[in-house]
Scaffold this active site. Structure first.
Site, PDB file in Angstrom:
ATOM      1  N   SER A   1       0.859  -1.186   0.000  1.00  9.27           N
ATOM      2  CA  SER A   1       0.000   0.000   0.000  1.00  9.27           C
ATOM      3  C   SER A   1       0.892   1.231   0.000  1.00  9.27           C
ATOM      4  CB  SER A   1      -0.882   0.005   1.249  1.00  9.27           C
ATOM      5  OG  SER A   1      -1.521   1.259   1.380  1.00  9.27           O
TER       6      SER A   1
ATOM      7  N   TYR B   1      -1.357  -0.649  10.278  1.00  6.45           N
ATOM      8  CA  TYR B   1      -1.524  -0.999   8.858  1.00  6.45           C
ATOM      9  C   TYR B   1      -0.303  -0.525   8.065  1.00  6.45           C
ATOM     10  CZ  TYR B   1      -3.725  -1.080   4.189  1.00  6.45           C
ATOM     11  OH  TYR B   1      -4.016  -1.311   2.867  1.00  6.45           O
TER      12      TYR B   1
HETATM   13  N1  LIG Z   1      -8.645  -0.929  -2.089  1.00  8.42           N
HETATM   14  C1  LIG Z   1      -7.665  -0.053  -1.865  1.00  8.42           C
HETATM   15  O1  LIG Z   1      -7.821   1.154  -2.055  1.00  8.42           O
HETATM   16  C2  LIG Z   1      -6.317  -0.568  -1.380  1.00  8.42           C
HETATM   17  C3  LIG Z   1      -5.261   0.354  -1.337  1.00  8.42           C
HETATM   18  C4  LIG Z   1      -4.018  -0.089  -0.905  1.00  8.42           C
HETATM   19  C5  LIG Z   1      -3.850  -1.414  -0.536  1.00  8.42           C
HETATM   20  N2  LIG Z   1      -4.903  -2.293  -0.580  1.00  8.42           N
HETATM   21  C6  LIG Z   1      -4.654  -3.681  -0.201  1.00  8.42           C
HETATM   22  O2  LIG Z   1      -5.245  -4.522  -1.170  1.00  8.42           O
HETATM   23  C7  LIG Z   1      -5.545  -5.790  -0.568  1.00  8.42           C
HETATM   24  C8  LIG Z   1      -6.961  -6.184  -0.903  1.00  8.42           C
HETATM   25  O3  LIG Z   1      -7.837  -5.177  -0.436  1.00  8.42           O
HETATM   26  P1  LIG Z   1      -9.265  -4.906  -1.097  1.00  8.42           P
HETATM   27  O4  LIG Z   1      -9.395  -3.444  -1.259  1.00  8.42           O
HETATM   28  O5  LIG Z   1      -9.466  -5.797  -2.263  1.00  8.42           O
HETATM   29  O6  LIG Z   1     -10.204  -5.316   0.140  1.00  8.42           O
HETATM   30  P2  LIG Z   1     -11.566  -6.154   0.204  1.00  8.42           P
HETATM   31  O7  LIG Z   1     -12.062  -5.942   1.592  1.00  8.42           O
HETATM   32  O8  LIG Z   1     -12.450  -5.778  -0.928  1.00  8.42           O
HETATM   33  O9  LIG Z   1     -11.080  -7.659   0.005  1.00  8.42           O
HETATM   34  C9  LIG Z   1     -10.262  -8.264   0.974  1.00  8.42           C
HETATM   35  C10 LIG Z   1     -10.525  -9.743   0.981  1.00  8.42           C
HETATM   36  O10 LIG Z   1      -9.657 -10.331   1.962  1.00  8.42           O
HETATM   37  C11 LIG Z   1     -10.444 -11.175   2.791  1.00  8.42           C
HETATM   38  N3  LIG Z   1      -9.837 -11.242   4.116  1.00  8.42           N
HETATM   39  C12 LIG Z   1      -9.848 -10.274   5.070  1.00  8.42           C
HETATM   40  N4  LIG Z   1      -9.240 -10.710   6.176  1.00  8.42           N
HETATM   41  C13 LIG Z   1      -8.819 -11.973   5.917  1.00  8.42           C
HETATM   42  C14 LIG Z   1      -8.145 -12.949   6.685  1.00  8.42           C
HETATM   43  N5  LIG Z   1      -7.786 -12.721   7.966  1.00  8.42           N
HETATM   44  N6  LIG Z   1      -7.869 -14.141   6.118  1.00  8.42           N
HETATM   45  C15 LIG Z   1      -8.252 -14.397   4.845  1.00  8.42           C
HETATM   46  N7  LIG Z   1      -8.922 -13.524   4.069  1.00  8.42           N
HETATM   47  C16 LIG Z   1      -9.195 -12.311   4.608  1.00  8.42           C
HETATM   48  C17 LIG Z   1     -11.825 -10.560   2.810  1.00  8.42           C
HETATM   49  O11 LIG Z   1     -12.827 -11.496   3.183  1.00  8.42           O
HETATM   50  C18 LIG Z   1     -11.968 -10.081   1.373  1.00  8.42           C
HETATM   51  O12 LIG Z   1     -12.496 -11.086   0.533  1.00  8.42           O
HETATM   52  C19 LIG Z   1      -5.242  -5.632   0.913  1.00  8.42           C
HETATM   53  O13 LIG Z   1      -3.944  -6.155   1.158  1.00  8.42           O
HETATM   54  C20 LIG Z   1      -5.257  -4.131   1.111  1.00  8.42           C
HETATM   55  O14 LIG Z   1      -4.467  -3.737   2.210  1.00  8.42           O
HETATM   56  C21 LIG Z   1      -6.139  -1.883  -0.994  1.00  8.42           C
END
Ligand SMILES: NC(=O)c1ccc[n+]([C@@H]2O[C@H](COP(=O)([O-])OP(=O)(O)OC[C@H]3O[C@@H](n4cnc5c(N)ncnc54)[C@H](O)[C@@H]3O)[C@@H](O)[C@H]2O)c1
Length: 260
Positions: A138, A151
Site C-alpha cells: 500500500s 496498517y
Molecule cells: N482498495 C484499496 O484502495 C487498497 C489500497 C491499498 C492497498 N490495498 C490492499 O489490497 C488488498 C486487498 O484489499 P481490497 O481493497 O481488495 O479489500 P476487500 O475488503 O475488498 O477484500 C479483501 C478480501 O480479503 C479477505 N480477508 C480479510 N481478512 C482476511 C483474513 N484474515 N484471512 C483471509 N482472508 C481475509 C476478505 O474477506 C476479502 O475477501 C489488501 O492487502 C489491502 O491492504 C487496498
C-alpha cells in the site's frame, strides 16, 4: 496454478479473473468461505475455494497444502489478504491510543500471514522449477499518515520481506514483487474512506479516475507471466501517480496558481 489469498473480493477477485482468463487454475483462499465458493463455482473446474484465516499460520499451511494437492503443483502465490474491516481500521490509530491487540492482529494477518504464505508455498514453487510471488502492499507503507499506524507498518514490513525473498530465491527461479495500490474502488478500499476523502485523493491522483480492481489484477498476472521475467525485488506503485508529484500539486492544479 496460482494461489490467491483474500481472493473472494476486491483486488483478489480481480486477480482470480485475470489468472483464469490467462489460462491458469486458481485456489481462492479467503476468510469468507461462502463468497470464495460462489466465485469458484463461476470458474468451474479451474478453481478451488478454501476458507482460511491469514492470521492463523496453521490455516495458511492447510490452504497451501490443500491447493497444491488438488491441482498437483503450485506456480504463483498472490499474498493479498489484509485486515480491511472498518472496525479494525478505525481502531488502528496512533501510538498513544492504539490497543496492542489491534497492532498484534494487524501484524498477524498483514505481515506474518504473508510470511506464512511464503514459508509454505516456496517449497512447492521450487519443486515446480521456480515461480513468482506477488504481495499487495500500500502507499501507506511508503509515506507517513495521520492514522493507521499498524496498517502502515505492516505494509512497510512486506516490502522488506519481498526484497529478501527475491534475494534469497532468485537464483533458484523464484521472483518476488510488491504492488502498492492507490485508492482502488473495492468494498475494502471505499468503505473505509468517507466520500469527501475520495474527492481529495482523486484530486491528488494524476489520472482522471481513481483505481479499479482490474488495474491491480492485470499487473499481478503480468508480474507472474514471462513478460515479467526480469522484474524482481521491486515495489511497484499502481496508483495513478498518487505518490509521484510535488506535495503542493493538488493545490496548484485546482487553485489556478501558475509558475512564473
Ligand atoms: N482498495 C484499496 O484502495 C487498497 C489500497 C491499498 C492497498 N490495498 C490492499 O489490497 C488488498 C486487498 O484489499 P481490497 O481493497 O481488495 O479489500 P476487500 O475488503 O475488498 O477484500 C479483501 C478480501 O480479503 C479477505 N480477508 C480479510 N481478512 C482476511 C483474513 N484474515 N484471512 C483471509 N482472508 C481475509 C476478505 O474477506 C476479502 O475477501 C489488501 O492487502 C489491502 O491492504 C487496498
Amino acid at each position: 496454478m496460482a494461489l490467491i489469498t483474500g481472493g473472494a473480493a476486491g483486488i483478489g477477485e480481480a486477480a482470480c479473473r485475470h489468472f483464469v482468463e490467462a489460462g491458469a487454475r486458481v485456489v481462492i483462499g479467503d476468510i469468507d468461505g461462502d463468497r470464495a465458493q460462489a466465485l469458484a463455482a463461476h470458474f468451474g473446474s479451474a478453481a478451488l475455494a478454501v476458507q482460511f484465516d491469514a492470521g492463523d499460520t496453521a490455516q495458511v499451511q492447510r490452504l497451501v497444502e490443500q491447493g497444491a494437492r488438488h491441482f498437483g503443483r503450485l506456480d504463483f502465490l498472490f499474498n493479498n489478504a489484509a485486515l480491511t474491516s472498518r472496525d479494525v481500521i478505525q481502531r488502528d490509530s496512533n501510538p498513544v491510543d492504539i490497543d496492542f491487540e489491534v497492532w498484534d492482529r494487524t501484524m498477524a494477518v498483514n505481515a506474518r500471514g504473508y510470511l506464512a504464505g511464503c514459508k509454505y508455498a516456496i517449497p512447492h514453487l521450487l519443486a515446480a522449477g521456480g515461480g513468482a510471488i506477488v504481495m499487495t502492499g500500500s502507499g501507506s507503507g511508503l509515506r507517513g499518515d495521520l492514522a493507521n499506524i499498524a496498517y502502515a507498518a505492516s505494509k512497510a514490513a512486506i516490502m522488506s520481506m519481498a526484497r529478501s525473498v527475491a534475494t534469497m530465491y532468485g537464483k533458484r527461479g523464484i521472483r518476488c514483487n510488491v504492488i502498492n495500490p492507490g485508492l482502488i474502488l473495492t468494498e475494502g478500499g471505499t468503505k473505509n474512506v468517507p466520500p469527501p476523502m475520495v474527492d481529495i485523493l482523486l484530486r491528488h491522483t494524476l489520472t482522471p479516475r481513481v483505481g479499479v480492481p482490474d488495474d491491480i489484477g492485470a499487473m499481478v498476472v503480468y508480474l507472474c507471466s514471462d513478460h515479467g521475467a526480469f522484474i524482481t525485488g521491486q515495489a511497484i506503485s499502481v496508483d495513478g501517480g498518487l505518490q509521484e508529484h510535488m506535495p503542493y500539486y493538488a493545490d496548484f492544479a485546482t487553485g489556478g496558481a501558475k509558475w512564473g
